[in-house]
Design a protein around this motif. Structure first.
Motif, mmCIF file in Angstrom:
data_model
loop_
_atom_site.group_PDB
_atom_site.id
_atom_site.type_symbol
_atom_site.label_atom_id
_atom_site.label_comp_id
_atom_site.label_asym_id
_atom_site.label_seq_id
_atom_site.Cartn_x
_atom_site.Cartn_y
_atom_site.Cartn_z
ATOM 1 N N ILE A 186 -6.566 6.432 -23.590
ATOM 2 C CA ILE A 186 -7.552 6.090 -24.454
ATOM 3 C C ILE A 186 -8.897 6.417 -23.923
ATOM 4 C CG2 ILE A 186 -8.596 3.895 -25.380
ATOM 5 C CD1 ILE A 186 -5.910 2.648 -25.666
ATOM 6 N N ALA A 187 -8.992 6.062 -22.497
ATOM 7 C CA ALA A 187 -10.080 6.418 -21.792
ATOM 8 C C ALA A 187 -10.288 7.952 -21.795
ATOM 9 C CB ALA A 187 -10.283 5.887 -20.357
ATOM 10 N N ASP A 188 -9.281 8.851 -21.376
ATOM 11 C CA ASP A 188 -9.316 10.240 -21.546
ATOM 12 C C ASP A 188 -9.806 10.606 -22.766
ATOM 13 O OD1 ASP A 188 -8.681 10.205 -18.875
ATOM 14 O OD2 ASP A 188 -6.484 10.856 -19.198
ATOM 15 N N GLU A 189 -9.229 10.312 -23.901
ATOM 16 C CA GLU A 189 -9.801 10.774 -25.255
ATOM 17 C C GLU A 189 -11.213 10.466 -25.619
ATOM 18 O OE1 GLU A 189 -8.728 12.686 -28.734
ATOM 19 O OE2 GLU A 189 -7.732 12.434 -26.692
ATOM 20 N N ALA A 190 -11.496 9.248 -25.281
ATOM 21 C CA ALA A 190 -12.874 8.525 -25.416
ATOM 22 C C ALA A 190 -13.852 9.708 -24.626
ATOM 23 C CB ALA A 190 -13.122 7.317 -24.789
#
Length: 333
Positions: free
Chosen positions: A255-259
């Motif tokens: 999730i953090a990488d996609e954000a």
């Protein structure tokens, strides 16, 4: 002050000064027309000091970052942290950004490439990823003088491009390398570069270059077909596939990488049902991080369309879309 104490103080002070090395002292046939052109084009790496980057993060931060992000890859974490520790405890801390060559081996989707990328980022080292499946040396090998495309070897170009003597060259899926009579082979090129003294004859510069400080890392799904002489150059580390117990922390990282990838301050929140549907993809023999990534991205796309184009998806069942995670992600591996 005793002579021993004075010596230790002098060593400590010298270790605080930035370390610079000369990668290429001079080139061959430098006064010819072609030699003059090459000397001008690559003057920043010829006869001049190139800095060796030392990690900007302290060892405790590196250890915490790696083990919290890759709790299943304990052997890989111990290798990386151990390399830093021995330089700081017994050697020159300025060399902490120069790691022994290592090869991460594990099933597809186990996070091998991601581990290497995160390690380089945490250490503050520039990273070049080279595809191991190329039918030539992927730019590793120098192009000799006499050819219109003459250029130094890949490590020298990486040193020039990044302005440091210890960039990371990551050969991804090295076992898939192919070669040809005309264009060479990644395996044989690496063998000649990763010799004991780090000296490599560059046929474009027509001189030996010092590659001792370059970080040679690699990944492979299997080492079955890799030649023994090449394996001997690497520290081979097994990276197992993560288990279900790691799924929640992996999903948070995804999730953090996609954000970060889409420059989003906040991502839509997953319900518990949706989290379970994605994290369960890690179970079974075929589960992988890559499947979880694809499933989450599919869910984000679905959420965005429902928010911006509610009529576009009005006739579709939201629960049915969630069930498509398994089918969508099964094609990712």
């Amino acid at each position: 002050m005793s002579s021993n104490e004075h010596h230790q103080t002098a060593d400590t002070e010298s270790n605080r000064e930035p370390l610079e090395v000369t990668v290429c002292h001079s080139i061959g046939d430098e006064h010819s027309n072609e030699g003059c052109k090459i000397r001008k084009a690559y003057r920043d790496v010829i006869g001049t000091g190139i800095p060796v980057i030392a990690p900007f993060a302290d060892i405790a931060t590196v250890a915490h970052t790696l083990i919290s992000t890759f709790p299943w890859a304990t052997d890989a974490v111990r290798l990386a942290v151990g390399e830093l520790a021995q330089k700081q405890a017994y050697g020159d801390p300025r060399l902490a950004g120069v790691l022994k060559p290592f090869l991460l081996v594990g099933p597809p989707g186990s996070g091998k490439t991601r581990f290497a990328s995160e390690l380089a980022h945490t250490l503050g080292l520039p990273l070049d990823i080279i595809s191991g499946s190329a039918s030539d040396t992927s730019g590793l090998q120098a192009v000799s003088r006499g050819w219109a495309t003459a250029m130094p070897c890949g490590p020298v170009n990486a040193i020039l491009r990044h302005g440091c003597a210890n960039p990371v060259l990551l050969v991804d899926e090295i076992e898939k390398a192919k070669g040809s009579n005309n264009n060479g082979h990644i395996w044989s090129t690496l063998l000649s570069m990763m010799n004991g003294d780090g000296q490599y004859y560059d046929s474009c510069l027509m001189a030996n270059v010092d590659l001792r400080y370059v970080n040679f890392w690699a990944t492979a799904n299997s080492i079955q077909n890799l030649p023994e002489p090449l394996l001997d150059r690497f520290i081979v580390i097994e990276v197992p596939g993560p288990s279900v117990e790691h799924a929640d922390s992996i999903l948070d990282t995804i999730i953090a990488d996609e954000a970060k990838a889409i420059s989003a301050e906040k991502m839509p929140e997953l319900s518990q049902l949706e989290r379970r549907k994605i994290t369960k993809l890690l179970g079974g023999n075929s589960g992988s991080i890559r499947q979880m990534q694809q499933a989450y991205r599919a869910w984000v796309r679905e959420q965005a369309m429902r928010e911006l184009l509610p009529n576009f998806l009005a006739g579709q069942d939201h629960d049915a879309a969630l069930l498509d995670f398994d089918a969508d992600s099964s094609r990712a591996n």
